[in-house]
Design a protein around this motif. Structure first.
Motif, PDB file in Angstrom:
ATOM      1  N   GLU A 287      25.387  34.277 -13.361  1.00 26.00           N
ATOM      2  CA  GLU A 287      24.984  34.749 -14.685  1.00 26.00           C
ATOM      3  C   GLU A 287      25.716  36.058 -15.014  1.00 26.00           C
ATOM      4  OE1 GLU A 287      20.759  34.809 -15.348  1.00 26.00           O
ATOM      5  OE2 GLU A 287      20.952  36.443 -16.765  1.00 26.00           O
ATOM      6  N   ASP A 288      26.198  36.135 -16.244  1.00 25.70           N
ATOM      7  CA  ASP A 288      26.927  37.322 -16.686  1.00 25.70           C
ATOM      8  C   ASP A 288      26.005  38.530 -16.748  1.00 25.70           C
ATOM      9  OD1 ASP A 288      28.826  35.403 -19.144  1.00 25.70           O
ATOM     10  OD2 ASP A 288      28.975  35.531 -16.968  1.00 25.70           O
ATOM     11  N   GLN A 289      26.528  39.671 -16.294  1.00 26.20           N
ATOM     12  CA  GLN A 289      25.729  40.900 -16.294  1.00 26.20           C
ATOM     13  C   GLN A 289      26.573  42.075 -16.763  1.00 26.20           C
ATOM     14  OE1 GLN A 289      24.015  41.373 -12.357  1.00 26.20           O
ATOM     15  NE2 GLN A 289      22.108  40.459 -13.061  1.00 26.20           N
ATOM     16  N   VAL A 290      25.909  42.989 -17.469  1.00 24.03           N
ATOM     17  CA  VAL A 290      26.567  44.196 -17.969  1.00 24.03           C
ATOM     18  C   VAL A 290      25.681  45.388 -17.646  1.00 24.03           C
ATOM     19  CG1 VAL A 290      27.465  45.385 -19.990  1.00 24.03           C
ATOM     20  CG2 VAL A 290      27.628  42.895 -19.842  1.00 24.03           C
ATOM     21  N   THR A 291      26.267  46.394 -16.990  1.00 23.05           N
ATOM     22  CA  THR A 291      25.510  47.591 -16.603  1.00 23.05           C
ATOM     23  C   THR A 291      26.228  48.818 -17.139  1.00 23.05           C
ATOM     24  OG1 THR A 291      24.778  46.516 -14.568  1.00 23.05           O
ATOM     25  CG2 THR A 291      24.537  48.901 -14.696  1.00 23.05           C
ATOM     26  N   GLN A 292      25.500  49.649 -17.867  1.00 20.68           N
ATOM     27  CA  GLN A 292      26.099  50.852 -18.434  1.00 20.68           C
ATOM     28  C   GLN A 292      25.535  52.093 -17.754  1.00 20.68           C
ATOM     29  OE1 GLN A 292      25.827  49.285 -22.929  1.00 20.68           O
ATOM     30  NE2 GLN A 292      27.013  51.183 -22.723  1.00 20.68           N
ATOM     31  N   SER A 293      26.413  53.080 -17.588  1.00 21.09           N
ATOM     32  CA  SER A 293      25.978  54.353 -17.005  1.00 21.09           C
ATOM     33  C   SER A 293      26.769  55.494 -17.640  1.00 21.09           C
ATOM     34  CB  SER A 293      26.193  54.337 -15.485  1.00 21.09           C
ATOM     35  OG  SER A 293      27.550  54.179 -15.170  1.00 21.09           O
ATOM     36  N   PRO A 294      26.143  56.682 -17.732  1.00 20.87           N
ATOM     37  CA  PRO A 294      24.729  56.927 -17.448  1.00 20.87           C
ATOM     38  C   PRO A 294      23.852  56.379 -18.572  1.00 20.87           C
ATOM     39  CG  PRO A 294      25.714  58.893 -18.386  1.00 20.87           C
ATOM     40  CD  PRO A 294      26.833  57.879 -18.248  1.00 20.87           C
ATOM     41  N   GLU A 295      22.538  56.385 -18.364  1.00 20.33           N
ATOM     42  CA  GLU A 295      21.616  55.956 -19.420  1.00 20.33           C
ATOM     43  C   GLU A 295      21.641  56.946 -20.572  1.00 20.33           C
ATOM     44  OE1 GLU A 295      18.245  53.756 -16.639  1.00 20.33           O
ATOM     45  OE2 GLU A 295      17.674  55.153 -18.209  1.00 20.33           O
ATOM     46  N   ALA A 296      21.736  58.221 -20.238  1.00 19.23           N
ATOM     47  CA  ALA A 296      21.766  59.261 -21.256  1.00 19.23           C
ATOM     48  C   ALA A 296      22.735  60.355 -20.822  1.00 19.23           C
ATOM     49  CB  ALA A 296      20.377  59.854 -21.480  1.00 19.23           C
ATOM     50  N   LEU A 297      23.375  60.976 -21.806  1.00 19.96           N
ATOM     51  CA  LEU A 297      24.372  62.009 -21.530  1.00 19.96           C
ATOM     52  C   LEU A 297      24.316  63.065 -22.617  1.00 19.96           C
ATOM     53  CD1 LEU A 297      26.821  62.914 -19.804  1.00 19.96           C
ATOM     54  CD2 LEU A 297      28.268  61.531 -21.300  1.00 19.96           C
ATOM     55  N   ARG A 298      24.169  64.297 -22.190  1.00 20.53           N
ATOM     56  CA  ARG A 298      24.186  65.432 -23.126  1.00 20.53           C
ATOM     57  C   ARG A 298      25.443  66.244 -22.887  1.00 20.53           C
ATOM     58  NH1 ARG A 298      19.881  67.127 -26.037  1.00 20.53           N
ATOM     59  NH2 ARG A 298      17.934  65.979 -25.747  1.00 20.53           N
ATOM     60  N   LEU A 299      26.181  66.521 -23.952  1.00 18.58           N
ATOM     61  CA  LEU A 299      27.401  67.307 -23.867  1.00 18.58           C
ATOM     62  C   LEU A 299      27.374  68.411 -24.909  1.00 18.58           C
ATOM     63  CD1 LEU A 299      29.972  64.349 -23.687  1.00 18.58           C
ATOM     64  CD2 LEU A 299      29.174  65.733 -21.766  1.00 18.58           C
ATOM     65  N   GLN A 300      28.141  69.447 -24.630  1.00 18.85           N
ATOM     66  CA  GLN A 300      28.363  70.462 -25.650  1.00 18.85           C
ATOM     67  C   GLN A 300      29.512  70.009 -26.541  1.00 18.85           C
ATOM     68  OE1 GLN A 300      25.297  72.313 -25.056  1.00 18.85           O
ATOM     69  NE2 GLN A 300      26.702  73.604 -26.263  1.00 18.85           N
ATOM     70  N   GLU A 301      29.471  70.432 -27.765  1.00 23.10           N
ATOM     71  CA  GLU A 301      30.562  70.121 -28.678  1.00 23.10           C
ATOM     72  C   GLU A 301      31.888  70.528 -28.046  1.00 23.10           C
ATOM     73  OE1 GLU A 301      30.045  71.809 -32.527  1.00 23.10           O
ATOM     74  OE2 GLU A 301      31.840  70.879 -33.355  1.00 23.10           O
ATOM     75  N   GLY A 302      32.856  69.597 -28.056  1.00 20.93           N
ATOM     76  CA  GLY A 302      34.164  69.885 -27.474  1.00 20.93           C
ATOM     77  C   GLY A 302      34.305  69.523 -26.010  1.00 20.93           C
ATOM     78  N   GLU A 303      33.189  69.152 -25.370  1.00 20.29           N
ATOM     79  CA  GLU A 303      33.210  68.819 -23.942  1.00 20.29           C
ATOM     80  C   GLU A 303      33.494  67.327 -23.769  1.00 20.29           C
ATOM     81  OE1 GLU A 303      29.510  69.594 -22.035  1.00 20.29           O
ATOM     82  OE2 GLU A 303      30.217  68.992 -20.043  1.00 20.29           O
ATOM     83  N   SER A 304      34.660  66.993 -23.298  1.00 19.69           N
ATOM     84  CA  SER A 304      35.070  65.588 -23.155  1.00 19.69           C
ATOM     85  C   SER A 304      34.377  64.923 -21.973  1.00 19.69           C
ATOM     86  CB  SER A 304      36.587  65.507 -22.984  1.00 19.69           C
ATOM     87  OG  SER A 304      37.253  66.089 -24.090  1.00 19.69           O
ATOM     88  N   SER A 305      34.170  63.607 -22.067  1.00 22.48           N
ATOM     89  CA  SER A 305      33.537  62.864 -20.983  1.00 22.48           C
ATOM     90  C   SER A 305      33.824  61.375 -21.154  1.00 22.48           C
ATOM     91  CB  SER A 305      32.025  63.117 -20.982  1.00 22.48           C
ATOM     92  OG  SER A 305      31.426  62.552 -19.833  1.00 22.48           O
ATOM     93  N   SER A 306      33.283  60.569 -20.239  1.00 25.87           N
ATOM     94  CA  SER A 306      33.484  59.117 -20.277  1.00 25.87           C
ATOM     95  C   SER A 306      32.181  58.389 -20.026  1.00 25.87           C
ATOM     96  CB  SER A 306      34.510  58.686 -19.220  1.00 25.87           C
ATOM     97  OG  SER A 306      35.764  59.259 -19.472  1.00 25.87           O
ATOM     98  N   LEU A 307      32.027  57.266 -20.702  1.00 23.00           N
ATOM     99  CA  LEU A 307      30.903  56.366 -20.488  1.00 23.00           C
ATOM    100  C   LEU A 307      31.423  55.131 -19.761  1.00 23.00           C
ATOM    101  CD1 LEU A 307      29.326  56.438 -24.084  1.00 23.00           C
ATOM    102  CD2 LEU A 307      29.172  58.139 -22.254  1.00 23.00           C
ATOM    103  N   ASN A 308      30.597  54.593 -18.872  1.00 26.84           N
ATOM    104  CA  ASN A 308      31.037  53.474 -18.052  1.00 26.84           C
ATOM    105  C   ASN A 308      30.294  52.189 -18.393  1.00 26.84           C
ATOM    106  OD1 ASN A 308      30.358  51.853 -15.256  1.00 26.84           O
ATOM    107  ND2 ASN A 308      32.480  52.515 -15.373  1.00 26.84           N
ATOM    108  N   CYS A 309      31.009  51.082 -18.331  1.00 23.62           N
ATOM    109  CA  CYS A 309      30.426  49.761 -18.516  1.00 23.62           C
ATOM    110  C   CYS A 309      31.000  48.849 -17.432  1.00 23.62           C
ATOM    111  CB  CYS A 309      30.764  49.231 -19.905  1.00 23.62           C
ATOM    112  SG  CYS A 309      30.329  47.490 -20.177  1.00 23.62           S
ATOM    113  N   SER A 310      30.184  48.453 -16.483  1.00 21.74           N
ATOM    114  CA  SER A 310      30.651  47.531 -15.448  1.00 21.74           C
ATOM    115  C   SER A 310      30.095  46.138 -15.737  1.00 21.74           C
ATOM    116  CB  SER A 310      30.235  48.008 -14.052  1.00 21.74           C
ATOM    117  OG  SER A 310      28.831  48.041 -13.942  1.00 21.74           O
ATOM    118  N   TYR A 311      30.869  45.127 -15.428  1.00 19.56           N
ATOM    119  CA  TYR A 311      30.467  43.780 -15.814  1.00 19.56           C
ATOM    120  C   TYR A 311      30.836  42.765 -14.742  1.00 19.56           C
ATOM    121  CZ  TYR A 311      35.399  43.235 -17.049  1.00 19.56           C
ATOM    122  OH  TYR A 311      36.773  43.178 -17.015  1.00 19.56           O
TER     123      TYR A 311
END
Lengths: 113, 113
Positions: A1-25
């Motif tokens: 069965e196909d599955q999709v998991t995203q991390s983190p559940e929640a992310l707080r950043l300051q304006e201008g602070e770069s980051s990445s969201l993950n999606c594993s499948y």
């Protein structure tokens, strides 16, 4: 069965602070990986489709990348208006030509001014 | 300019009182979908229409039904709403080509009292 998991559940950043969201499948034959943005109380808004490993797409401060096992949504120098929930979805094997999506739980992103 | 329109945006119904939600589209897409989304959860597919062919998800309760009188319109009927049916209901459309994205409407927020 196909599955999709995203991390983190929640992310707080300051304006201008770069980051990445993950999606594993895990999917038997990827037909497309989709990123959506959803604001509170609204429907998901389409951002990107990625089809094959190595593919990249950009839109303003957002850049989506894809490997064989995961996708990343990179956010460069975010602004408060980028605050939203970001949903990842993979296309499941279709029935009668109708593509069905399997969604992850989303990452709730907050950008503080 | 709106492509997928849902009415009403907010609906309040009483426990057990039938309710109908509507969706219309200007994209002339063959496929229309209905999703249920509860707070902080991923959208859950209820059913979809490929043209006039109705496809029910295995775990969609019998309490939920749908009608598609023509290409542009689709309705979601909840015959006897329970408190657990309170959610955001999302309509989406797509073309029949594999890998094409789904376009979502703004959603209808259903409250059951």
């Amino acid at each position: 069965e196909d599955q999709v998991t995203q991390s983190p559940e929640a992310l707080r950043l300051q304006e201008g602070e770069s980051s990445s969201l993950n999606c594993s499948y895990t999917v038997s034959g990827l037909r497309g990986l989709f990123w959506y943005r959803q604001d509170p109380g609204k429907g998901p808004e389409f951002l990107f489709t990625l089809y094959s490993a190595g593919e990249e797409k950009e839109k303003e401060r957002l850049k989506a990348t894809l490997t064989k096992k995961e996708s990343f949504l990179h956010i460069t120098a975010p602004k408060p208006e980028d605050s939203a929930t970001y949903l990842c979805a993979v296309q499941e094997r279709s029935v009668q030509g109708a593509q069905k999506l399997v969604f992850g739980q989303g990452t709730r992103l907050t950008i503080n001014p | 300019d709106a492509m997928v329109i849902q009415n009403p945006r907010y609906q309040v119904t009483q426990f057990g009182k039938p309710v109908t939600l509507s969706c219309s589209q200007t994209l002339n897409h063959n496929v229309m979908y209905w999703y249920q989304q509860k707070s902080s959860q991923a959208p859950k597919l209820l059913f979809h229409y490929y043209d006039k062919d109705f496809n029910n998800e295995a775990d969609t309760p019998d309490n939920f039904q749908s009608r598609r009188p023509n290409t542009s319109f689709c309705f979601l009927d909840i015959r006897s709403p329970g408190l657990g049916d309170a959610a955001m209901y999302l309509c989406a459309t797509s073309s029949t080509r594999f890998g094409r994205e789904q376009y979502f409407g703004p959603g209808t927020r259903l409250t059951v009292t």
